[in-house]
Design an enzyme around this catalytic site. Structure first.
Site, PDB file in Angstrom:
ATOM      1  N   ASP A   9       0.818  -1.207   0.000  1.00  0.00           N
ATOM      2  CA  ASP A   9       0.000   0.000   0.000  1.00  0.00           C
ATOM      3  C   ASP A   9       0.848   1.251   0.000  1.00  0.00           C
ATOM      4  O   ASP A   9       0.852   1.980  -0.952  1.00  0.00           O
ATOM      5  CB  ASP A   9      -0.972   0.061   1.177  1.00  0.00           C
ATOM      6  N   LEU A 112     -10.315   2.178   4.960  1.00  0.00           N
ATOM      7  CA  LEU A 112     -10.751   1.482   3.759  1.00  0.00           C
ATOM      8  C   LEU A 112     -10.375   2.305   2.534  1.00  0.00           C
ATOM      9  O   LEU A 112     -10.567   3.518   2.504  1.00  0.00           O
ATOM     10  CB  LEU A 112     -12.263   1.286   3.807  1.00  0.00           C
ATOM     11  N   HIS A 113      -9.817   1.668   1.518  1.00  0.00           N
ATOM     12  CA  HIS A 113      -9.470   2.390   0.295  1.00  0.00           C
ATOM     13  C   HIS A 113      -9.471   1.444  -0.898  1.00  0.00           C
ATOM     14  O   HIS A 113      -9.001   0.316  -0.813  1.00  0.00           O
ATOM     15  CB  HIS A 113      -8.120   3.097   0.410  1.00  0.00           C
ATOM     16  N   MET A 114     -10.022   1.939  -1.993  1.00  0.00           N
ATOM     17  CA  MET A 114     -10.065   1.192  -3.237  1.00  0.00           C
ATOM     18  C   MET A 114      -8.983   1.708  -4.159  1.00  0.00           C
ATOM     19  O   MET A 114      -8.853   2.908  -4.367  1.00  0.00           O
ATOM     20  CB  MET A 114     -11.428   1.351  -3.919  1.00  0.00           C
TER      21      MET A 114
END
Length: 201
Positions: A9, A112-114
Site C-alpha cells: 500500500d 478502507l481504500h479502493m
C-alpha cells in the site's frame, strides 16, 4: 494479521514523523493533503497514491471512518457503488490504459481504500515481490467481487493470515505472459516490452 512495513500500500516510513500517530494512519493526513487530493463528494475522497505503483494509481476513500473491509455492512453498499462508479469514470478518462479497481485483502493502511491502478506497473515505487504480488495475485480483490459478496452475505470475510502471506510470497510471474523472472529489475525490464508494444508506457 498485524500490520507490517513490508505489506505494500504505502511505504510511509520516510514520512512517519510528519503524520500523527502510527505510520499505518497516514491515509488520514493524505486525504487532507492538497498536493494529493484530486476530488471529493459528500461521501468520498479521491487522492493520488503517495507511493504509486503504476503510472495511474489513485485511492478512493470513504469519509466515514471505516478501518477495513471487515467492518463493511450492507448499509455501505451505496458507498461502495459510488466508489466503484468513480473508479469506472477514471477508467473512461484513460481509454488507452488497462486499469483495475480493487482492494487489498489485508490492507496495511488503516482506512478502507479502493485502488484504481493501471497495469503498466511502471513506477520507481514498485520495488519488492510483495508489492508486485499484492496487485497481481488474488491478494488484490476486484471491487466488483467485494460488492457482490456484501450484497449476498451482508459482510466481507477476512482472508486468513496464512493465505495472505502465501500470496505475497509467491514467486514472481509476469501478469501478461508466462515469464517467471528471478528478480524485480528483470521483471520491470520485461514489462516494458509489453507496454511499448501497446503504446501505454
Amino acid at each position: 494479521m498485524g500490520t507490517k512495513r513490508s505489506l505494500n500500500d504505502h511505504e510511509l516510513e520516510s514520512s512517519a514523523k510528519k503524520t500523527a500517530g502510527h505510520w499505518s494512519k497516514g491515509l488520514l493526513s493524505s486525504m487532507e493533503d492538497p498536493e494529493l487530493k484530486v476530488e471529493e463528494d459528500d461521501t468520498t475522497v479521491v487522492i493520488k497514491d503517495k507511493y504509486p505503483k503504476a503510472e495511474v494509481h489513485y485511492l478512493i476513500l470513504p469519509k466515514e471512518d471505516i478501518s477495513d473491509m471487515s467492518k463493511l455492512q450492507k448499509r455501505h453498499l451505496p458507498l461502495l457503488k459510488n466508489m466503484f462508479a468513480i473508479g469506472e469514470r477514471i477508467m473512461e478518462e484513460n481509454p488507452n490504459r488497462e486499469i483495475r479497481l480493487g482492494f487489498h485483502a489485508v490492507a496495511s493502511m488503516s482506512r478502507l481504500h479502493m485502488h484504481v491502478i493501471s497495469q503498466d506497473f511502471n513506477s520507481k515505487c514498485l520495488k519488492t515481490k510483495r508489492h508486485w504480488n499484492s496487485f497481481t495475485s488474488s491478494y488484490f480483490v476486484p471491487a466488483s467481487s467485494i460488492i457482490a459478496e456484501l450484497e449476498k452475505n451482508g459482510c466481507i470475510k477476512r482472508m486468513a493470515s496464512k493465505t495472505a502471506e502465501s500470496l505475497l510470497a509467491t514467486p514472481l510471474k509476469c501478469h501478461k505472459c508466462s515469464l517467471e523472472p528471478k528478480t524485480m529489475p528483470q521483471l520491470k525490464t520485461h514489462l516494458m516490452t509489453h507496454f511499448k508494444k501497446s503504446g501505454c508506457t
